[in-house]
Design a protein around this motif. Sequence first.
Motif, PDB file in Angstrom:
ATOM      1  N   GLN A  23       1.995  11.125  -1.676  1.00 48.77           N
ATOM      2  CA  GLN A  23       2.751  12.048  -1.842  1.00 48.77           C
ATOM      3  C   GLN A  23       3.345  11.937  -3.319  1.00 48.77           C
ATOM      4  OE1 GLN A  23       6.160  11.686   0.756  1.00 48.77           O
ATOM      5  NE2 GLN A  23       7.243  13.258  -0.119  1.00 48.77           N
ATOM      6  N   PHE A  24       3.320  13.178  -3.968  1.00 44.43           N
ATOM      7  CA  PHE A  24       3.615  13.185  -5.296  1.00 44.43           C
ATOM      8  C   PHE A  24       5.127  14.021  -5.242  1.00 44.43           C
ATOM      9  CE2 PHE A  24      -1.020  13.074  -5.983  1.00 44.43           C
ATOM     10  CZ  PHE A  24      -1.056  12.037  -7.135  1.00 44.43           C
ATOM     11  N   GLU A  25       5.863  13.285  -6.232  1.00 48.11           N
ATOM     12  CA  GLU A  25       7.469  13.906  -6.288  1.00 48.11           C
ATOM     13  C   GLU A  25       7.462  14.174  -7.948  1.00 48.11           C
ATOM     14  OE1 GLU A  25      10.356  12.096  -3.862  1.00 48.11           O
ATOM     15  OE2 GLU A  25       8.940  12.038  -2.271  1.00 48.11           O
ATOM     16  N   GLY A  26       7.386  15.085  -8.400  1.00 47.87           N
ATOM     17  CA  GLY A  26       7.448  14.979  -9.907  1.00 47.87           C
ATOM     18  C   GLY A  26       6.557  14.005 -10.674  1.00 47.87           C
ATOM     19  N   GLU A  27       6.982  13.074 -11.175  1.00 44.89           N
ATOM     20  CA  GLU A  27       6.131  12.256 -11.714  1.00 44.89           C
ATOM     21  C   GLU A  27       6.001  10.997 -11.187  1.00 44.89           C
ATOM     22  OE1 GLU A  27       6.904  11.253 -15.773  1.00 44.89           O
ATOM     23  OE2 GLU A  27       6.890  13.249 -16.528  1.00 44.89           O
ATOM     24  N   ARG A  28       6.487  10.670  -9.665  1.00 48.14           N
ATOM     25  CA  ARG A  28       6.722   9.724  -8.900  1.00 48.14           C
ATOM     26  C   ARG A  28       5.721   9.985  -7.723  1.00 48.14           C
ATOM     27  NH1 ARG A  28      11.473   6.925  -6.436  1.00 48.14           N
ATOM     28  NH2 ARG A  28      10.619   5.603  -4.967  1.00 48.14           N
ATOM     29  N   LEU A  29       4.744   8.918  -7.504  1.00 49.03           N
ATOM     30  CA  LEU A  29       3.614   8.698  -6.557  1.00 49.03           C
ATOM     31  C   LEU A  29       4.131   7.700  -5.548  1.00 49.03           C
ATOM     32  CD1 LEU A  29       0.814   9.078  -5.673  1.00 49.03           C
ATOM     33  CD2 LEU A  29       0.191   7.418  -7.155  1.00 49.03           C
ATOM     34  N   THR A  30       4.226   8.458  -4.239  1.00 44.69           N
ATOM     35  CA  THR A  30       4.372   7.477  -3.100  1.00 44.69           C
ATOM     36  C   THR A  30       3.012   7.063  -2.398  1.00 44.69           C
ATOM     37  OG1 THR A  30       6.667   8.168  -3.111  1.00 44.69           O
ATOM     38  CG2 THR A  30       5.635   7.137  -1.071  1.00 44.69           C
TER      39      THR A  30
END
Length: 79
Positions: free
Chosen positions: A69-76
């Motif tokens: 899951q990508f949220e902006g520049e954050r990757l989960t």
Amino acid sequence: MKVRVVDAKELTTLKIGTERTVFYPETVEELLKLLEREGPLLPVGGGSNVVLSNDPKPLISLSEFKKVQFEGERLTLGA
């Protein structure tokens, strides 16, 4: 971690490109070590609407993770 040299034609629906090294990390730890060693890598998924240049920079596949899951520049990631 699996590492393959593949023809980029196999990675995209447009079927164009040259050979590229693709890393397939299987754990978050492998991913972190890979990014420390190689620096930023271009992630590849299903290859739809992607055109890869002839730049020999390696690619990374996150296909071994069940949750990406990508949220902006954050990757989960989830195993």
